[in-house]
Design an enzyme around this catalytic site. Structure first.
Site, short mmCIF file in Angstrom:
data_model
loop_
_atom_site.label_atom_id
_atom_site.label_comp_id
_atom_site.label_asym_id
_atom_site.label_seq_id
_atom_site.Cartn_x
_atom_site.Cartn_y
_atom_site.Cartn_z
N TRP A 91 0.82 -1.21 0.00
CA TRP A 91 0.00 0.00 0.00
C TRP A 91 0.85 1.26 0.00
CZ3 TRP A 91 -2.14 2.90 4.68
CH2 TRP A 91 -1.25 2.87 5.75
N ASP A 92 2.13 1.10 0.37
CA ASP A 92 3.06 2.23 0.37
C ASP A 92 3.00 3.00 -0.94
OD1 ASP A 92 3.86 -0.05 2.01
OD2 ASP A 92 5.61 1.13 2.59
N TRP A 139 -1.62 -8.26 -0.37
CA TRP A 139 -0.88 -7.32 0.46
C TRP A 139 0.52 -7.09 -0.11
CZ3 TRP A 139 -1.31 -3.38 3.18
CH2 TRP A 139 -0.29 -2.94 4.03
N GLU A 140 1.18 -8.15 -0.58
CA GLU A 140 2.48 -8.03 -1.23
C GLU A 140 2.36 -8.58 -2.65
OE1 GLU A 140 5.97 -9.30 0.91
OE2 GLU A 140 5.00 -9.00 2.87
N THR A 193 -0.41 -10.30 7.70
CA THR A 193 -0.78 -9.21 6.79
C THR A 193 -1.26 -9.74 5.44
OG1 THR A 193 1.56 -9.05 6.22
CG2 THR A 193 0.72 -7.50 7.85
N GLU A 214 -0.35 -1.99 11.98
CA GLU A 214 -0.19 -3.44 11.88
C GLU A 214 0.06 -4.14 13.22
OE1 GLU A 214 1.46 -3.70 7.30
OE2 GLU A 214 2.89 -3.59 8.96
N LYS A 220 1.70 1.27 15.75
CA LYS A 220 2.89 1.21 14.90
C LYS A 220 2.98 2.43 13.98
CE LYS A 220 5.09 -1.53 11.24
NZ LYS A 220 5.00 -2.72 10.37
N GLN A 221 1.82 2.82 13.44
CA GLN A 221 1.83 3.89 12.45
C GLN A 221 0.46 4.55 12.39
OE1 GLN A 221 3.04 0.86 9.73
NE2 GLN A 221 1.31 1.22 8.38
N GLU A 240 14.04 3.25 7.03
CA GLU A 240 12.62 3.16 7.40
C GLU A 240 12.36 3.66 8.81
OE1 GLU A 240 8.95 -0.09 7.62
OE2 GLU A 240 10.97 -0.75 7.12
#
Length: 675
Positions: free
Chosen positions: A338-339, A386-387, A402, A466, A532-533, A610
């Protein structure tokens, strides 16, 4: 005296040293404190090394194999084709026996340069670049300036990348009436044999054909071979030679060895000054999209650094998307998350919509795989992984939840598709590609929600935060699902298709909740734990579902204290910076702007990791977030509700005098914001 005083004022605002806005220089190279910086053309990424005349790694976009962790497709390192072993008077040149060693990256033309002295014998300068208009080619120029009479030897080595096998080595000299072209080539298979990669290099000399140095082929071992030449120079004589390299894989062409050698020959037979001029012209055009900051030289250089990496890792017309570390290494296995859609996409969309199109087209080209993924999990429509890598199937290692439960990615893909249409107004694209994405992703959410009484719920997800696994009604997931459904119906209206009443009903009645203190609750079981974010704060930006400034501030004041300093990704604090700028608090916005990247910088080139203390650079997710804080925050430029570019008078950091963004959209618009 007056000029000196003015220089000090200009170059030392707030007692900061003067920073070149385009050139990052490293002196006193320390290999123990060295993170390489990348030059790239969107296909090849070349990572610098502290060692003279060496490169640390070469990455070729789109080359994956099941090698490494997780039984999934992983990015592979490519042939390290620019390494030169240089000896002077039979003494090997190494880091320990040279002086005055300086490296620099010129971001304006994506060129890396090194210069050093060898005793009192010679000065050596080298520079390399990944040719922007020749996506599979790199060029290295080396100049030896003799202070005394000397004899030097230069050897180029091709070694199999880690994990590659069945290497086949070739050396030949193509003799044409007007040229004698040495070709050092290798082709090898990836660990499973699924992909073949080939590399070819060629020395080019300034002499006429009959006078060029003799090339000797060196057979080193079973996985390496090289080519070598020797040259004697008189005192004060300078000699420049070039190394032309090509790397290409069967992911691009059926016969990579054939193309590798042909592309090296093609580049060899061009005037090298013209090759560099064309490359520089391409980068000049790229930099028509730029950000200028007055009053903060270090921030100016840092923002150029971020924008440079975003530009260098992407390419118009590509079927590759962007991973969190781009072409700087094999981190995150080169997978697409999603980045891309939430953090990297909007800066590219505003400056380079033709490049942003590649990112949404990448998702369209894998829509069928997303549909099959939804079917396998018992849902309708399309469920994006997701990936993602080449196939568009799920590439997350099985042990990571995830890949099974972080479903908001499907709405994130729709978000980018809809924003691309809004920005470009390309109705043909919407009909052909945008609508299929929006329709199928909306169908997924329609099948994913559960209705209880008169409200819709999304149960059992991994949140955007996450650390929250297998929770119900995650605020961000529910918000992106709602927008996805609304976007699909808006697209249907534009295309004169029937509006789906179920989508409308779900969007209007999907559940969101607040805590007793009035703060938007991250998920049903959230009770104040660290996150986390950013999750809830994303509802204010970029989703813009929460518009009330009081609510935005309340959510911001609460969740900013829930993000620990350690082991949290860079992009969260850039969201805080953007929101504070929009709320009119420039001082607080600047604090979070600096925290969004400065603790994560690695020496000597201010490479962005990161996390603070992390070593997984270059993290363009974080760069994309910080760029949005600058463009959509400090500069106040964004799309309005009417899909027209607007500018708001947002707060600047107190010491910034002015910010200007140039080259927005096809019209190349310019916007400025001042104190």
């Amino acid at each position: 005296m007056q000029l000196i005083f003015l220089f000090i004022i200009f170059c030392f605002p707030n007692f900061l040293w003067c920073q070149d806005p385009w050139i990052i220089e490293a002196q006193k190279i320390n290999p123990d404190k060295y993170t390489g910086i990348t030059v790239s053309n969107g296909v090849i990424g070349v990572v610098s090394s502290p060692e003279p005349l060496k490169v640390g790694n070469v990455i070729l976009a789109g080359v994956y194999d099941q090698y490494g962790r997780g039984r999934t497709s992983n990015f592979l390192s490519g042939f390290n084709l620019l390494n030169i072993n240089l000896s002077i008077n039979k003494q090997d040149i190494q880091l320990y026996n040279i002086d005055n060693y300086t490296q620099q990256l010129n971001m304006k033309n994506a060129t890396f340069t090194g210069i050093f002295d060898y005793k009192d014998v010679a000065t050596i300068e080298y520079s390399y670049f990944a040719v922007r208009n020749l996506p599979n080619n790199v060029v290295l120029h080396v100049t030896v300036k003799a202070k005394k009479k000397l004899t030097f030897s230069a050897e180029n080595i091709l070694k199999l990348p880690p994990g590659f096998k069945e290497g086949k080595e070739f050396f030949s000299e193509i003799t044409a009436p007007h040229a004698k072209i040495p070709l050092l080539s290798t082709i090898a298979k990836s660990p499973t044999g699924a992909v073949s990669t080939a590399a070819s290099t060629s020395f080019k000399f300034p002499e006429k054909q009959e006078s060029i140095p003799e090339i000797i082929h060196t057979d080193i071992n079973e996985d390496s071979h090289g080519m070598k030449f020797t040259k004697t120079l008189s005192p004060s004589e300078s000699y420049t030679f070039s190394l032309i390299g090509t790397v290409i894989s069967s992911s691009q062409v059926k016969d990579p060895l054939n193309y590798a050698e042909r592309l090296s020959i093609y580049t060899y037979l061009q005037d090298q000054a013209s090759v560099k001029e064309r490359h520089d012209a391409e980068w000049k055009n790229i930099w028509t999209g730029d950000i200028e900051i007055e009053g903060d030289p270090q921030a100016q250089q840092d923002i150029h650094n971020m924008l440079y990496h975003l530009y260098s890792f992407s390419r118009e017309g590509s079927d590759n998307s962007l991973s969190p570390v781009g072409l700087s290494g094999i981190g995150y296995n080169g997978h697409v998350f999603w980045d891309t859609e939430l953090f990297m996409f909007k800066p590219l969309l505003f400056f380079k919509p033709e490049v942003a199109k590649s990112l949404v087209d990448y998702r369209f080209n894998r829509l069928k795989a997303a549909e099959e993924n939804a079917r396998i999990y018992g849902y309708k429509g399309a469920m994006y992984p997701w990936e993602s890598a080449v196939s568009g199937e799920e590439e997350t290692p099985v042990w990571a939840l995830t890949g099974t439960y972080e479903h908001h990615i499907t709405g994130d893909v729709a978000f980018a598709a809809w924003y691309y249409y809004r920005f470009t107004k390309d109705l043909d694209w919407l009909k052909e590609k945008g609508w299929p994405i929006l329709k199928k992703t909306a169908e997924f959410w329609q099948s994913r929600v559960e209705k209880k009484e008169d409200k819709y719920h999304i149960l059992n997800v991994v949140a955007a935060d996450e650390w929250a696994e297998n929770v119900d009604n995650n605020a961000y997931t529910n918000a992106i699902a709602r927008l996805n459904l609304e976007y699909a119906n808006e697209a249907a209206k534009l295309l004169k298709l029937p509006v789906n009443k179920d989508w409308d009903d779900i969007a209007k009645n999907i559940i969101f909740s607040k805590m007793e203190n009035g703060v938007t609750r991250e998920h049903d079981s959230y009770t104040g734990q660290n996150i986390k974010q950013a999750d809830v704060n994303l509802l204010a930006y970029p989703l813009e579902l929460i518009k009330d400034k009081g609510q935005i501030n309340k959510d911001l004041q609460y969740y900013q204290h829930k993000v620990p300093q350690e082991k949290t990704p860079a992009m969260t604090k850039s969201v805080f910076a953007l929101l504070y700028s929009r709320l009119g608090n420039g001082k607080e916005a600047y604090k979070w702007f600096k925290e969004s990247y400065e603790p994560n910088l690695l020496p000597p080139f201010r490479v962005l990791a990161e996390t603070s203390g992390g070593d997984n650079p270059y993290f363009i997710t974080g760069a994309g977030g910080t760029l949005q804080a600058v463009i959509m925050g400090f500069a106040g430029v964004d799309l309005g509700a009417d899909s027209k570019i607007k500018q708001s008078k947002n707060a600047l950091p107190p010491h910034w005098k002015k910010i200007t963004v140039k080259g927005i959209g096809k019209e190349k618009l310019t916007f400025s914001n001042t104190q």
